[in-house]
Structure formats: C-alpha cells, structure tokens
Design a protein around this motif. Structure first.
Motif, PDB file in Angstrom:
ATOM      1  N   ASP A  46      15.613  20.593  89.980  1.00 42.83           N
ATOM      2  CA  ASP A  46      16.318  21.321  88.922  1.00 42.83           C
ATOM      3  C   ASP A  46      15.729  22.720  88.742  1.00 42.83           C
ATOM      4  O   ASP A  46      14.997  23.207  89.603  1.00 42.83           O
ATOM      5  N   GLY A  47      16.088  23.360  87.617  1.00 37.68           N
ATOM      6  CA  GLY A  47      15.610  24.705  87.343  1.00 37.68           C
ATOM      7  C   GLY A  47      14.731  24.735  86.112  1.00 37.68           C
ATOM      8  O   GLY A  47      13.854  23.896  85.929  1.00 37.68           O
ATOM      9  N   ALA A  48      14.966  25.696  85.243  1.00 43.27           N
ATOM     10  CA  ALA A  48      14.143  25.877  84.048  1.00 43.27           C
ATOM     11  C   ALA A  48      14.532  24.886  82.959  1.00 43.27           C
ATOM     12  O   ALA A  48      15.658  24.403  82.908  1.00 43.27           O
ATOM     13  N   THR A  49      13.571  24.610  82.097  1.00 40.86           N
ATOM     14  CA  THR A  49      13.851  23.857  80.872  1.00 40.86           C
ATOM     15  C   THR A  49      13.897  24.821  79.689  1.00 40.86           C
ATOM     16  O   THR A  49      14.908  24.945  79.013  1.00 40.86           O
ATOM     17  N   GLY A  50      12.813  25.548  79.453  1.00 40.58           N
ATOM     18  CA  GLY A  50      12.745  26.441  78.304  1.00 40.58           C
ATOM     19  C   GLY A  50      13.829  27.499  78.295  1.00 40.58           C
ATOM     20  O   GLY A  50      14.462  27.755  77.266  1.00 40.58           O
ATOM     21  N   THR A  51      14.064  28.138  79.449  1.00 37.85           N
ATOM     22  CA  THR A  51      15.094  29.184  79.530  1.00 37.85           C
ATOM     23  C   THR A  51      16.431  28.662  79.039  1.00 37.85           C
ATOM     24  O   THR A  51      17.126  29.308  78.237  1.00 37.85           O
ATOM     25  N   ASN A  52      16.797  27.468  79.509  1.00 35.39           N
ATOM     26  CA  ASN A  52      18.098  26.914  79.151  1.00 35.39           C
ATOM     27  C   ASN A  52      18.136  26.422  77.706  1.00 35.39           C
ATOM     28  O   ASN A  52      19.174  26.533  77.035  1.00 35.39           O
ATOM     29  N   LEU A  53      17.009  25.921  77.202  1.00 38.85           N
ATOM     30  CA  LEU A  53      16.975  25.512  75.790  1.00 38.85           C
ATOM     31  C   LEU A  53      17.041  26.713  74.853  1.00 38.85           C
ATOM     32  O   LEU A  53      17.699  26.652  73.809  1.00 38.85           O
ATOM     33  N   ARG A  77       6.114  25.804  80.310  1.00 40.00           N
ATOM     34  CA  ARG A  77       7.077  26.131  81.361  1.00 40.00           C
ATOM     35  C   ARG A  77       8.383  26.538  80.703  1.00 40.00           C
ATOM     36  O   ARG A  77       8.893  25.886  79.825  1.00 40.00           O
ATOM     37  N   SER A  78       8.939  27.654  81.126  1.00 38.13           N
ATOM     38  CA  SER A  78      10.183  28.106  80.527  1.00 38.13           C
ATOM     39  C   SER A  78      11.202  28.474  81.581  1.00 38.13           C
ATOM     40  O   SER A  78      12.283  28.891  81.268  1.00 38.13           O
TER      41      SER A  78
END
Length: 339
Positions: A19-26, A338-339
């Motif tokens: 997958d990709g980012a967690t923080g960026t998408n949140l 992690r973002s």
C-alpha cells in the motif's frame, strides 16, 4: 485467509504491490495534526474502512493497518496507554473486513512502528520493556485477524531485535523495515549492509521479508535496496519509498512525486531486486494504481545503475549510501510517525 497468507502469495508471485501512506491519506480525511490516528479505529470506523479500501481498489495485494503508533509509549501521549490491545484489535478487524470483501487474496499486515523511546544507555528503554510493548500490540493485531506483523520505520537494531522477539512470543510471522534517512544510514547508524547482517543473525526469529521504508526520496531508497541485494540475501526485499520530496506549503506538507514518477519507481524497485513494492509518505491510491499498471505492463529490466536512478527519479540527498568512511555519525531521536 490464514496467517501464512503472505508465504503463499510469495510462493506464486514474483512481485507484490503493497500500500501507500497512512497519515497522508488520513489528513486528507480530516485528521488533525497532533491527533492519534489509532483512536479513529474506534471513533471513526467508516473513515478507516475507506482508508483501507483505497489501496485495495487501486490494486494493492497487501495493506497495513492503522496502528503505526499503537504501542503504550506512543499512546501514553494521548492518555490511551491502557487501550493498546483494543485499538490494535479494532484496526485489524476493520482491515480483515475490507480484505475479505475484496473478492481476491489480500494480505492484512499489522503495522507496528517504533516506540519513540531511546534504548539504554543513551535513553531509558530496556530490551524487556520494548518486547513487552511490541508483544501487547502484536496480540491485539493477532486477535483482530492480521495475517502478518509489519514492523516499520525502525532506526535502532535493538528495537528491531525486540520486535522479532515479540513476534515470536505472539506466534506471528513478521516483516520488518528500517528507515535509512541519514545520509544512507538509519538515525542510529545502521547501513544497508548492516541490516542484512542483522537479519541473518536473527536466525529462527528472522522476518519473512525485510527492507526499507520512508527515508528521504525514492532515489535514496532504491540506492539502499541495491545495497541489500548486493549482499545476496535469502529473504525477499521490501521497498516502500516516499512519493518524492516533502515540501511545506499552505500549512501542510506535500510530496512532489507524481503518480507517473512512482510508476517509474515501482518498476525500478523490482529491477533493483525488491519483491514487495509499495509507497510511504505522500503515496495515495492514485499513485498505487499507476504503480500496479506499470508492474503489470512492463517487462522486468536489468539492474539499474545509480546514474540511471538519478536520471529517472532525481538526485540523491547524500553523496554515498552510508557505507563509506565519510558517513554521518549516529544520532538519537524520537521515532517519527509514518505519514
């Protein structure tokens, strides 16, 4: 899927899209700076389901749970240290629900980030305390249905070893990545060569796959991957690079990597020898869809040179990969989200 789901997928595939980012998408969904994303596993379950569906619908074969900071040390900052098991279990349960509804094999990876504490004697964290924190988190993820534990953004070898012991206590397979963000080394001084040696010494507690995530930009991460594969490791290599370089604009951090650039990165990561390929900070489902298409449509190529990486993805942030005599000294820090 059973807990050996990743082993089965690795046996039949020569690349896997993570997958990709967690923080960026949140943050794009309304999470505010300073909030604990893990609380949303209970307070905003529909948003977490949407977070998980993003990579699945973009073509990812594996995605991480929203539990990166779900250890007691991190959650204590939000007075939630007594909710570790609950928040990790909830994050994994929502992920299991989304994965099982996908209509194809999807691996749920239980994200475990650094404690944020420094090991003794430089700091106060002991091996036993780190193992206890990681084990508590691992048990919650296991209860929620995670297929594999995914230890990420680690800087200290001691913390990596503690995570290995915790995974063994939980009876869970695991993968583990470090962040090489200081002139080719981790903040605590580990090089790509050093990580391969570290994984080898873990023997029966070694991760199923290992590699690098986050760091600086995609170019630096691929140089680190080349450092791994040059050692001829037996285990699959993970590459999860940021979507370009962070830029601060309008009160927010933006990453300048386009979906097209991340598609080039994904193909080059495979050519560098990585098997599990994904993104980290700044990587959205739009990026992942382009990465999937490129991996499916383009033939495997020769191992790229450093010059070729620079030509396609841009320059490195440091002159060498951290293994030379002029490498940066180790520095202590609190692990970053992690973002």
């Amino acid at each position: 899927m059973t807990q050996d789901a990743l082993s089965r997928m690795l046996a039949r595939r020569d690349w896997i899209l993570a997958d990709g980012a967690t923080g960026t998408n949140l943050f794009n969904m309304g999470l505010q700076s300073g909030e604990a994303p893990e609380l949303w596993n209970v307070d905003e379950p529909d948003k977490i389901r949407a977070l998980y569906r993003g990579p699945v619908e973009a073509g990812s074969d594996l995605f991480l749970t929203n539990t990166f900071g779900g250890n007691a040390s991190r959650l204590k900052l939000h007075d939630a240290q007594d909710r570790v098991r609950e928040l990790n279990r909830a994050g994994a349960e929502l992920a299991r629900e989304v994965a099982d509804a996908a209509g194809r094999d999807i691996v749920v990876a239980g994200s475990i980030g650094p404690t944020g504490d420094i090991f003794a004697p430089m700091g106060t964290l002991t091996h036993e305390a780190a193992v206890e924190m990681f084990h508590e988190q691992a048990e919650g993820l296991k209860e929620g249905g995670a297929d594999v534990l995914w230890v990420e953004t680690i800087s200290a070898p001691e913390e990596y070893k503690a995570a290995a012991e915790a995974a063994a206590l939980a009876g869970m397979p695991w993968c583990g990545t470090m962040s090489f963000d200081t002139a080719g080394r981790t903040m605590m001084g580990t090089t790509s060569e050093g990580m391969v040696a570290l994984v080898g010494k873990l023997k029966d507690r070694a991760p199923m796959a290992f590699g690098a995530n986050c760091g600086v930009g995609a170019s630096d991460l691929l140089r680190t991957v080349l450092g791994f594969t040059a050692q001829g490791p037996e285990r699959p290599v993970i590459a999860k690079g940021n979507a370009g370089i962070p830029k601060f604009s309008g009160g927010h951090i933006h990453y300048d990597g386009t979906p097209e650039l991340m598609a080039e990165y994904a193909v080059m990561a495979r050519d560098c020898g990585a098997t599990i390929i994904g993104g980290c900070c700044g990587t959205t489902p739009e990026h992942l869809a382009k990465m999937r298409a490129a991996l499916e449509e383009r033939e495997r190529g020769p191992r790229p040179s450093l010059e070729r990486i620079v030509e396609v993805l841009g320059g490195f942030s440091s002159e060498n990969d951290g293994t030379g005599d002029d490498a940066a000294p180790a520095r202590a820090r609190r692990g970053r989200r992690r973002s």
